[in-house]
Design a protein around this motif. Structure first.
Motif, short mmCIF file in Angstrom:
data_model
loop_
_atom_site.label_atom_id
_atom_site.label_comp_id
_atom_site.label_asym_id
_atom_site.label_seq_id
_atom_site.Cartn_x
_atom_site.Cartn_y
_atom_site.Cartn_z
N GLU A 195 0.83 -1.20 0.00
CA GLU A 195 0.00 0.00 0.00
C GLU A 195 0.87 1.25 0.00
OE1 GLU A 195 -3.58 2.01 2.67
OE2 GLU A 195 -2.43 0.34 3.48
N MET A 196 0.38 2.30 -0.68
CA MET A 196 1.08 3.59 -0.65
C MET A 196 0.07 4.72 -0.71
SD MET A 196 2.72 4.58 -4.35
CE MET A 196 3.77 3.17 -4.43
N ARG A 197 0.49 5.87 -0.18
CA ARG A 197 -0.35 7.07 -0.20
C ARG A 197 0.44 8.17 -0.88
NH1 ARG A 197 -5.02 8.26 2.79
NH2 ARG A 197 -4.62 6.21 3.66
N ILE A 198 -0.19 8.78 -1.88
CA ILE A 198 0.43 9.87 -2.64
C ILE A 198 -0.36 11.15 -2.35
CG2 ILE A 198 0.93 10.73 -4.96
CD1 ILE A 198 1.01 7.74 -5.81
N THR A 199 0.35 12.22 -2.03
CA THR A 199 -0.29 13.51 -1.78
C THR A 199 0.23 14.54 -2.79
OG1 THR A 199 1.40 14.08 -0.15
CG2 THR A 199 -0.62 13.08 0.68
N GLY A 200 -0.50 15.62 -2.94
CA GLY A 200 -0.17 16.68 -3.89
C GLY A 200 -1.40 16.99 -4.71
N LEU A 201 -1.26 17.84 -5.69
CA LEU A 201 -2.37 18.21 -6.56
C LEU A 201 -2.40 17.23 -7.74
CD1 LEU A 201 -4.72 20.11 -7.13
CD2 LEU A 201 -3.12 21.55 -8.41
N VAL A 202 -3.30 16.27 -7.72
CA VAL A 202 -3.38 15.22 -8.75
C VAL A 202 -4.22 15.73 -9.92
CG1 VAL A 202 -4.16 12.87 -9.24
CG2 VAL A 202 -3.18 13.41 -7.01
N SER A 203 -3.64 15.66 -11.12
CA SER A 203 -4.37 16.10 -12.31
C SER A 203 -4.81 14.93 -13.19
CB SER A 203 -3.52 17.07 -13.13
OG SER A 203 -2.33 16.45 -13.54
N ALA A 204 -4.13 13.77 -13.09
CA ALA A 204 -4.52 12.62 -13.92
C ALA A 204 -4.04 11.31 -13.31
CB ALA A 204 -3.96 12.77 -15.33
N ILE A 205 -4.84 10.27 -13.52
CA ILE A 205 -4.45 8.91 -13.17
C ILE A 205 -4.63 8.10 -14.46
CG2 ILE A 205 -4.94 6.86 -11.78
CD1 ILE A 205 -6.19 8.78 -9.69
N THR A 206 -3.55 7.51 -14.96
CA THR A 206 -3.57 6.80 -16.22
C THR A 206 -3.15 5.35 -16.01
OG1 THR A 206 -2.86 8.85 -17.29
CG2 THR A 206 -2.75 6.84 -18.62
N TYR A 207 -3.87 4.44 -16.66
CA TYR A 207 -3.55 3.00 -16.59
C TYR A 207 -2.97 2.57 -17.93
CZ TYR A 207 -6.63 3.23 -12.57
OH TYR A 207 -7.20 3.57 -11.38
N ILE A 208 -1.78 2.01 -17.90
CA ILE A 208 -1.13 1.50 -19.10
C ILE A 208 -1.05 -0.01 -18.94
CG2 ILE A 208 0.90 1.63 -20.58
CD1 ILE A 208 1.45 4.36 -19.00
N THR A 209 -1.92 -0.75 -19.63
CA THR A 209 -1.99 -2.20 -19.43
C THR A 209 -0.89 -2.91 -20.20
OG1 THR A 209 -3.57 -2.40 -21.23
CG2 THR A 209 -4.47 -2.23 -19.02
N GLN A 210 -0.54 -4.09 -19.67
CA GLN A 210 0.48 -4.91 -20.32
C GLN A 210 -0.11 -5.55 -21.56
OE1 GLN A 210 1.31 -7.69 -17.23
NE2 GLN A 210 2.70 -6.35 -16.16
N LYS A 211 0.74 -5.75 -22.57
CA LYS A 211 0.28 -6.40 -23.79
C LYS A 211 0.17 -7.89 -23.53
CE LYS A 211 2.16 -2.93 -26.77
NZ LYS A 211 3.09 -2.55 -27.79
N GLU A 212 -0.93 -8.48 -23.99
CA GLU A 212 -1.17 -9.91 -23.75
C GLU A 212 -0.67 -10.73 -24.90
OE1 GLU A 212 -5.21 -10.59 -22.66
OE2 GLU A 212 -5.17 -8.96 -21.22
#
Length: 125
Positions: free
Chosen positions: A108-125
């Motif tokens: 687990e981790m906690r990130i603080t600051g002004l978040v502008s985007a969360i992006t998911y880059i999936t692995q190629k299958e």
């Protein structure tokens, strides 16, 4: 009269290796599909989300100032404008300003600051 015979050993070896490895790949894919359906059935019976059983990351955003990530594998890159995190499903990229990892444990981790985007880059299958 002497005849020369050309050995087909190398050609047969390559063909048999391709056949062997392709059948191994097919078996592996069947096992993964069976495992997924087993986990889906188990999650239905236990009334738990399938993601939890598979170990997929859980990303919780609290407003724009805090993100909690569970079930991650590691931190790939980290600075004050973006953080790249490795998970079982691929890479998670958090973008923003004044980003900071306030704390982290093995899962687990906690990130603080002004978040502008969360992006998911999936692995190629």
């Amino acid at each position: 009269m002497q005849h020369k015979f050309k050995s087909l050993h190398e050609k047969n070896k390559q063909t048999s290796n391709k056949t062997l490895y392709s059948s191994m790949e097919k078996n592996k894919k069947k096992e993964e599909a069976a495992r997924r359906s087993f986990l889906e059935t188990l999650s239905d019976q236990l009334k738990l989300p399938a993601d939890m059983l598979v170990g997929a990351p859980i990303v919780t955003a609290m407003g724009r100032n805090e993100v909690c990530i569970e079930n991650y594998k590691g931190i790939l890159e980290y600075n004050d404008t973006f953080i790249k995190i490795l998970s079982k499903i691929g890479t998670i990229r958090i973008e923003g300003k004044n980003l900071n990892i306030s704390y982290f444990t093995n899962d687990e981790m906690r990130i603080t600051g002004l978040v502008s985007a969360i992006t998911y880059i999936t692995q190629k299958e």
